[in-house]
Design a protein around this motif. Sequence first.
Motif, PDB file in Angstrom:
ATOM      1  N   GLY A 130       0.845  -1.188   0.000  1.00 52.09           N
ATOM      2  CA  GLY A 130       0.000   0.000   0.000  1.00 52.09           C
ATOM      3  C   GLY A 130       0.880   1.238   0.000  1.00 52.09           C
ATOM      4  N   ILE A 131       0.290   2.392  -0.213  1.00 48.79           N
ATOM      5  CA  ILE A 131       1.052   3.641  -0.201  1.00 48.79           C
ATOM      6  C   ILE A 131       1.366   3.994   1.246  1.00 48.79           C
ATOM      7  CG2 ILE A 131       0.990   6.100  -0.728  1.00 48.79           C
ATOM      8  CD1 ILE A 131      -0.802   5.422  -3.094  1.00 48.79           C
ATOM      9  N   ALA A 132       2.648   4.068   1.569  1.00 47.63           N
ATOM     10  CA  ALA A 132       3.071   4.387   2.931  1.00 47.63           C
ATOM     11  C   ALA A 132       2.667   5.820   3.283  1.00 47.63           C
ATOM     12  CB  ALA A 132       4.576   4.210   3.067  1.00 47.63           C
ATOM     13  N   GLU A 133       2.288   6.035   4.552  1.00 45.99           N
ATOM     14  CA  GLU A 133       1.907   7.377   4.999  1.00 45.99           C
ATOM     15  C   GLU A 133       3.040   8.374   4.778  1.00 45.99           C
ATOM     16  OE1 GLU A 133      -0.919   7.310   8.700  1.00 45.99           O
ATOM     17  OE2 GLU A 133       0.562   5.714   8.932  1.00 45.99           O
ATOM     18  N   ALA A 134       4.274   7.932   5.019  1.00 48.41           N
ATOM     19  CA  ALA A 134       5.415   8.834   4.909  1.00 48.41           C
ATOM     20  C   ALA A 134       5.665   9.285   3.478  1.00 48.41           C
ATOM     21  CB  ALA A 134       6.670   8.148   5.459  1.00 48.41           C
ATOM     22  N   VAL A 135       5.088   8.587   2.499  1.00 49.52           N
ATOM     23  CA  VAL A 135       5.210   8.975   1.091  1.00 49.52           C
ATOM     24  C   VAL A 135       3.926   9.647   0.594  1.00 49.52           C
ATOM     25  CG1 VAL A 135       5.538   8.120  -1.259  1.00 49.52           C
ATOM     26  CG2 VAL A 135       6.858   7.131   0.621  1.00 49.52           C
ATOM     27  N   GLY A 136       2.765   9.056   0.922  1.00 48.09           N
ATOM     28  CA  GLY A 136       1.489   9.575   0.434  1.00 48.09           C
ATOM     29  C   GLY A 136       1.113  10.922   1.016  1.00 48.09           C
ATOM     30  N   VAL A 137       1.345  11.107   2.318  1.00 47.22           N
ATOM     31  CA  VAL A 137       0.927  12.360   2.961  1.00 47.22           C
ATOM     32  C   VAL A 137       1.702  13.561   2.425  1.00 47.22           C
ATOM     33  CG1 VAL A 137       0.809  13.594   5.167  1.00 47.22           C
ATOM     34  CG2 VAL A 137       0.035  11.216   5.021  1.00 47.22           C
ATOM     35  N   PRO A 138       3.044  13.504   2.312  1.00 43.43           N
ATOM     36  CA  PRO A 138       3.736  14.649   1.703  1.00 43.43           C
ATOM     37  C   PRO A 138       3.257  14.959   0.290  1.00 43.43           C
ATOM     38  CG  PRO A 138       5.306  13.257   2.856  1.00 43.43           C
ATOM     39  CD  PRO A 138       4.003  12.512   2.836  1.00 43.43           C
ATOM     40  N   ALA A 139       2.943  13.905  -0.493  1.00 42.12           N
ATOM     41  CA  ALA A 139       2.457  14.141  -1.857  1.00 42.12           C
ATOM     42  C   ALA A 139       1.161  14.938  -1.846  1.00 42.12           C
ATOM     43  CB  ALA A 139       2.247  12.809  -2.574  1.00 42.12           C
ATOM     44  N   TYR A 140       0.264  14.639  -0.906  1.00 37.41           N
ATOM     45  CA  TYR A 140      -1.006  15.364  -0.790  1.00 37.41           C
ATOM     46  C   TYR A 140      -0.805  16.748  -0.170  1.00 37.41           C
ATOM     47  CZ  TYR A 140      -4.396  11.822  -2.269  1.00 37.41           C
ATOM     48  OH  TYR A 140      -5.165  10.953  -2.997  1.00 37.41           O
ATOM     49  N   ALA A 141       0.300  16.945   0.531  1.00 33.94           N
ATOM     50  CA  ALA A 141       0.577  18.259   1.137  1.00 33.94           C
ATOM     51  C   ALA A 141       1.328  19.168   0.178  1.00 33.94           C
ATOM     52  CB  ALA A 141       1.392  18.071   2.416  1.00 33.94           C
ATOM     53  N   GLY A 142       1.658  18.659  -1.021  1.00 34.98           N
ATOM     54  CA  GLY A 142       2.391  19.473  -1.985  1.00 34.98           C
ATOM     55  C   GLY A 142       3.871  19.552  -1.669  1.00 34.98           C
ATOM     56  N   VAL A 143       4.415  18.478  -1.104  1.00 34.14           N
ATOM     57  CA  VAL A 143       5.835  18.453  -0.728  1.00 34.14           C
ATOM     58  C   VAL A 143       6.521  17.294  -1.454  1.00 34.14           C
ATOM     59  CG1 VAL A 143       7.509  18.348   1.148  1.00 34.14           C
ATOM     60  CG2 VAL A 143       5.259  19.380   1.545  1.00 34.14           C
ATOM     61  N   PRO A 144       7.090  17.523  -2.627  1.00 33.00           N
ATOM     62  CA  PRO A 144       7.832  16.449  -3.302  1.00 33.00           C
ATOM     63  C   PRO A 144       9.105  16.144  -2.524  1.00 33.00           C
ATOM     64  CG  PRO A 144       8.144  18.524  -4.452  1.00 33.00           C
ATOM     65  CD  PRO A 144       7.129  18.791  -3.375  1.00 33.00           C
ATOM     66  N   LEU A 145       9.431  14.883  -2.397  1.00 38.31           N
ATOM     67  CA  LEU A 145      10.582  14.512  -1.576  1.00 38.31           C
ATOM     68  C   LEU A 145      11.888  14.552  -2.370  1.00 38.31           C
ATOM     69  CD1 LEU A 145       8.986  11.578   0.450  1.00 38.31           C
ATOM     70  CD2 LEU A 145       9.072  14.018   0.982  1.00 38.31           C
ATOM     71  N   ARG A 146      11.802  14.515  -3.689  1.00 39.41           N
ATOM     72  CA  ARG A 146      12.994  14.613  -4.519  1.00 39.41           C
ATOM     73  C   ARG A 146      12.681  15.476  -5.732  1.00 39.41           C
ATOM     74  NH1 ARG A 146      16.237   9.138  -5.485  1.00 39.41           N
ATOM     75  NH2 ARG A 146      17.887  10.691  -5.743  1.00 39.41           N
ATOM     76  N   ASP A 147      13.719  16.008  -6.367  1.00 44.46           N
ATOM     77  CA  ASP A 147      13.534  16.751  -7.619  1.00 44.46           C
ATOM     78  C   ASP A 147      14.617  16.329  -8.607  1.00 44.46           C
ATOM     79  OD1 ASP A 147      15.841  17.982  -6.753  1.00 44.46           O
ATOM     80  OD2 ASP A 147      14.836  19.821  -6.122  1.00 44.46           O
ATOM     81  N   GLU A 148      14.810  17.133  -9.666  1.00 41.05           N
ATOM     82  CA  GLU A 148      15.736  16.721 -10.714  1.00 41.05           C
ATOM     83  C   GLU A 148      17.182  16.663 -10.216  1.00 41.05           C
ATOM     84  OE1 GLU A 148      15.382  21.129 -10.670  1.00 41.05           O
ATOM     85  OE2 GLU A 148      13.957  19.455 -10.697  1.00 41.05           O
ATOM     86  N   VAL A 149      17.488  17.402  -9.176  1.00 41.30           N
ATOM     87  CA  VAL A 149      18.847  17.386  -8.619  1.00 41.30           C
ATOM     88  C   VAL A 149      19.090  16.106  -7.846  1.00 41.30           C
ATOM     89  CG1 VAL A 149      20.452  18.568  -7.081  1.00 41.30           C
ATOM     90  CG2 VAL A 149      18.886  19.894  -8.518  1.00 41.30           C
ATOM     91  N   GLY A 150      18.009  15.588  -7.243  1.00 41.85           N
ATOM     92  CA  GLY A 150      18.143  14.389  -6.421  1.00 41.85           C
ATOM     93  C   GLY A 150      18.604  14.784  -5.021  1.00 41.85           C
ATOM     94  N   ALA A 151      18.228  13.996  -4.053  1.00 37.57           N
ATOM     95  CA  ALA A 151      18.616  14.286  -2.675  1.00 37.57           C
ATOM     96  C   ALA A 151      18.447  13.033  -1.849  1.00 37.57           C
ATOM     97  CB  ALA A 151      17.763  15.417  -2.097  1.00 37.57           C
ATOM     98  N   ASP A 152      19.194  12.985  -0.758  1.00 40.86           N
ATOM     99  CA  ASP A 152      19.043  11.887   0.186  1.00 40.86           C
ATOM    100  C   ASP A 152      17.719  12.075   0.925  1.00 40.86           C
ATOM    101  OD1 ASP A 152      19.591   9.714   1.814  1.00 40.86           O
ATOM    102  OD2 ASP A 152      20.656  10.932   3.292  1.00 40.86           O
ATOM    103  N   VAL A 153      16.911  11.029   0.992  1.00 40.62           N
ATOM    104  CA  VAL A 153      15.639  11.089   1.717  1.00 40.62           C
ATOM    105  C   VAL A 153      15.693  10.051   2.832  1.00 40.62           C
ATOM    106  CG1 VAL A 153      13.129  10.924   1.581  1.00 40.62           C
ATOM    107  CG2 VAL A 153      14.422  11.771  -0.382  1.00 40.62           C
ATOM    108  N   ARG A 154      15.449  10.495   4.046  1.00 39.82           N
ATOM    109  CA  ARG A 154      15.497   9.596   5.201  1.00 39.82           C
ATOM    110  C   ARG A 154      14.124   9.575   5.864  1.00 39.82           C
ATOM    111  NH1 ARG A 154      20.697   8.901   7.392  1.00 39.82           N
ATOM    112  NH2 ARG A 154      19.646   7.499   8.860  1.00 39.82           N
ATOM    113  N   PHE A 155      13.691   8.393   6.276  1.00 42.75           N
ATOM    114  CA  PHE A 155      12.412   8.222   6.962  1.00 42.75           C
ATOM    115  C   PHE A 155      12.695   7.776   8.386  1.00 42.75           C
ATOM    116  CE2 PHE A 155      11.716   7.508   2.460  1.00 42.75           C
ATOM    117  CZ  PHE A 155      10.589   8.282   2.198  1.00 42.75           C
ATOM    118  N   VAL A 156      12.028   8.382   9.338  1.00 45.81           N
ATOM    119  CA  VAL A 156      12.288   8.056  10.734  1.00 45.81           C
ATOM    120  C   VAL A 156      11.007   8.148  11.548  1.00 45.81           C
ATOM    121  CG1 VAL A 156      12.936  10.447  11.281  1.00 45.81           C
ATOM    122  CG2 VAL A 156      13.720   8.592  12.754  1.00 45.81           C
ATOM    123  N   ASP A 157      10.864   7.246  12.510  1.00 49.07           N
ATOM    124  CA  ASP A 157       9.760   7.292  13.472  1.00 49.07           C
ATOM    125  C   ASP A 157      10.315   7.895  14.753  1.00 49.07           C
ATOM    126  OD1 ASP A 157       7.769   6.816  15.357  1.00 49.07           O
ATOM    127  OD2 ASP A 157       7.131   4.959  14.389  1.00 49.07           O
TER     128      ASP A 157
END
Length: 545
Positions: A122-149
């Motif tokens: 399923g779509i993880a909350e940590a990925v789906g919620v930012p997408a609905y908030a208008g917050v892309p986690l990466r762009d054309e430059v690329g970046a390290d993305v870390r997920f933490v509880d």
Amino acid sequence: MFSDHGHVTFLGAGPGDPGLLTLRAVEALAAADVLVAEERVLDVVRAHARAGADMPQLSTDEASTPVETRRIGDAANLVMGAARAGKRVVRAVQGDPGLDSEAVREMLACAAEGVTFEVVPGIAEAVGVPAYAGVPLRDEVGADVRFVDARTATDRCWTELGASDGTVVVSTSLDQAAATAGELVAAGRKPDTPMTLTVAGTTTRQRTWDATLGTVAQVLKQAKVLPSPEGGRPVIAVVGEHCAPARRDQLSWFESKPLFGWKVLVPRTKEQAASLSDQLRSYGAVPHEVPTIAVEPPRTPQQMERAVKGLVTGRYEWIAFTSVNAVKAVREKFEEYGLDARAFAGIKVAAVGEQTADALIAFGVKPDLVPSGEQSAAGLLDDWPPYDPVFDPIDRVFLPRADIATETLVAGLIELGWEVDDVTAYRTVRASPPPADTREAIKGGGFDAVMFTSSSTVRNLVGIAGKPHNVTVIACIGPATAKTAEEHGLRVDVMAPEPSVHKLAEALAAFGAERRMAALEAGESVARPSERRPGARRRRAASSS
């Protein structure tokens, strides 16, 4: 090992929006004998469950044990018990099963006992919620993305996050958001690093705040979100340059929908309200269907029975349907006599509009005539051919309709030279009053808008529930309905450009968009109409998410 056991599907229900379920998830739900899910997940998946599927309630009887612990243990017992009994089990979890430690533990238990299982991501909350908030986690430059509880993060984890300049997605709670920001600053992140906080992500209750690591506590206090008894609510926080407010202004597609979060009253019969409610949801609204009209059979069915028999024996050249309810009434009478759509062979069929035409097509009948212009009795008459004794072997029209229908169509058909059998196919009566909390919301301004689709919906709603509050936006399908609303003391704010429920929804969405734009241009916060009523702001602050 068990030689005759069931099968378990561990299914990710996503972050909250039912529309984010995968096609494979819907297939699995339709085949399940047993569905095991916590309440918030059950609301997302139950609509796709097979009729008759068992949906056991997760027990919370042992008061000495924390609720979450009891639910987890109970869910595991239910899953394994049903699987041992040879059932097909769906175990639905929030987000993605691979990120749910209890789901993983249950997978291991299945493997140990020889129970076959599959995983539907399923779509993880940590990925789906930012997408609905208008917050892309990466762009054309690329970046390290870390997920933490934040609840389980170690000192080493915070140190690594502080040393990184990548995007950090944190699962935390409202009342722990400032502490989370403090951990990151202490570990080396700059206090002016942008941060967003989103609650109830991917649902129409979603709300997002823009802050920085240094200002998040102040932002939540100024927004009157904290302190609050609901401070323990889950939140997805995103930290990094990708969530800067300037980017969110361009990318916040969900919360900027024209009717986002609006609670809209749809006073129609449930069957008629379905497609309209779907359209309202596409604009971000929360439709609330309240039947104001109940449809009942005619008091004397003999007239309808004679007409249906005449239809079969060739008495009519045309049959004209002026509502979905008329189609339903004729279809039910057909089924009573063992007839189907083939009985319409050789008869021309007219429908007053698209919805009525769709109901006929679902019955297996393609209408010969649908108004090319206005979808009304007048529009139907504009396109209706006059009776021609050379080309029309029969001069009679069967008109099944409501007991309170106007005479416009009958008079117009007679003027065109047709004989009309005007038959009462169904009666419309006032529905029972809605529940007390709905009546209070109507009168107290709890609804943001009401959609009136006929004069009778105005009269019946006021009769069974009272007059809508003056902050509520009143939307009417046409001039006659608007006049009735005004006669009942209501201010009409929106009127459809043509008499169509879908055009009415479009008009309400356009009104909402204009209202939102005006607030932004004035530098004001965007608020729903119900939040403008006296005392609403104070109550909203007390229960804010």
